[in-house]
Design an enzyme around this catalytic site. Structure first.
Site, short mmCIF file in Angstrom:
data_model
loop_
_atom_site.label_atom_id
_atom_site.label_comp_id
_atom_site.label_asym_id
_atom_site.label_seq_id
_atom_site.Cartn_x
_atom_site.Cartn_y
_atom_site.Cartn_z
N SER A 229 0.84 -1.20 0.00
CA SER A 229 0.00 0.00 0.00
C SER A 229 0.87 1.24 0.00
O SER A 229 2.07 1.18 0.32
CB SER A 229 -0.91 0.03 1.24
OG SER A 229 -1.81 -1.05 1.25
N SER A 267 -3.26 -3.83 -3.42
CA SER A 267 -2.57 -2.61 -2.98
C SER A 267 -3.57 -1.53 -2.62
O SER A 267 -4.52 -1.27 -3.37
CB SER A 267 -1.65 -2.11 -4.09
OG SER A 267 -0.89 -1.00 -3.66
N ASP A 269 -3.87 2.24 -2.43
CA ASP A 269 -3.17 3.44 -2.91
C ASP A 269 -4.10 4.63 -2.72
O ASP A 269 -5.00 4.88 -3.52
CB ASP A 269 -2.80 3.26 -4.37
CG ASP A 269 -2.04 1.96 -4.63
OD1 ASP A 269 -1.08 1.69 -3.88
OD2 ASP A 269 -2.43 1.21 -5.53
#
Length: 343
Positions: A229, A267, A269
């Protein structure tokens, strides 16, 4: 002093930086860290404070953007609905989000006894990344006192980067990640303004990292899917309205992409952005208020600044981070060591 990308001749883009090449080049913005390193515990808290005043009473205009929403941040729904930020921002590990929320709420109540009684409740904003590989995240070692310490030690000027605060146990592109920051200076109507980004880097697949000169550093980290992340905090003193700020922070994603990331399924983001150029009075009595906004024909400068500062902040987080051994002997090499051997 820790290394930066520029110490290795790596320059991202063409725009000039601010004095400290940090988010704190935006006047009034402060950053503080609490770092916890005790055996298998390798974690911490990083605080970003937009101004010295009472943030609940004097909110800053804000927005957030989910580039890929695999994350457990707090407070972002209201930030986008109301377009304001009414607490400092805390960054920490995933399982400590709630602890940091409690700390921000208690601090706000201590300064505003009417919260939740004769006025609205407070929206605490916390961002997170999973530092589990290098930190015993199940220990939930972060306390409210750690959050208070990060807030109380927040200062202007140079920002500690790398293995500090929330960045203590983070991994990036198979190397050691952490806290990084960068800024860009923008001239509008003959006056200097600043846009700065601070990142908590914990993303990217080994081998995908692409430097501005085209090199592809690689480490001995084992191959695995993209599942990290990154939290990006972008600040500016340029007066923007909410829609404009949303457009600008979206370009932080271009800074990630320039380095080779593709925002993988696992992830998280996330970008949180604010401008100190427009504030919102909690006790406003007027029915109509006046705010400044940017001439939209000039916004490309901010798009470029957001992209360049994000790209450089990530590289700074990796260059400043020293090689690290954490939980159960898990280790990560420093990008700085690779650059020294491959200069």
């Amino acid at each position: 002093m820790s290394a930066s990308a520029r110490d290795f001749g790596i320059v991202c883009g063409i725009m000039p930086t601010g004095t400290h090449n940090a988010i704190t080049d935006v006047p009034g913005v402060k950053v503080g860290h609490t770092t916890i390193r005790e055996g298998n515990i390798n974690t911490g808290v990083t605080a970003i404070v937009p101004h010295d005043g009472n943030m609940f009473r004097k909110k800053v205009l804000a927005a957030s953007e989910s580039i890929n929403g695999f994350g457990k941040s707090a407070g972002l729904v209201q930030v986008n609905e109301l377009g304001s930020l009414e607490t400092p921002i805390l960054l920490t590990n995933t399982l400590s989000t709630g602890t940091c929320v409690n700390a921000l709420i208690k601090r706000a109540i201590a300064a505003n006894s009417d919260i939740g009684r004769t006025t609205s409740t407070v929206n605490a904003v916390v961002g997170e990344c999973n530092d589990g590989p290098l930190n015993d995240i199940q220990a939930m070692a972060v306390t409210e006192e750690h959050a208070y310490a990060a807030l109380d030690t927040a200062t202007t000027g140079a920002v500690a980067q790398g293995n500090v605060g929330a960045g203590t146990g983070m991994t990036c592109f198979g190397f050691k990640g952490g806290i990084g920051t960068s800024s860009r200076r923008i001239k509008l109507d003959g006056k200097d303004y600043h846009l700065g980004t601070l990142v908590l880097s914990n993303f990217g697949r080994k081998g995908d990292l692409t430097l501005p000169d085209g090199r592809h550093p690689t480490s001995d980290f084992p191959e695995q899917p993209e599942k990290g992340s990154i939290m990006m905090i972008m600040a500016t003193d340029i007066p923007l309205e909410h829609r404009q700020l949303q457009r600008v922070i979206r370009r932080c994603g271009a800074g990630i992409a320039r380095l080779g990331a593709f925002w993988g399924h696992g992830s998280g983001d996330i970008v949180i952005g604010f401008t100190t150029g427009n504030t919102i009075d909690h006790d406003q009595k007027s029915d109509l208020v006046t705010m400044q906004a940017l001439n939209e024909d000039k916004i490309d400068q901010l798009f470029r600044a957001a992209t360049e500062s994000t790209q450089e902040a990530i590289l700074n987080s990796m260059c400043a981070a020293e090689s690290f051994t954490g939980r159960d002997g898990n280790s990560r090499k420093s990008l700085a060591d690779w650059l020294k051997l491959n200069s």
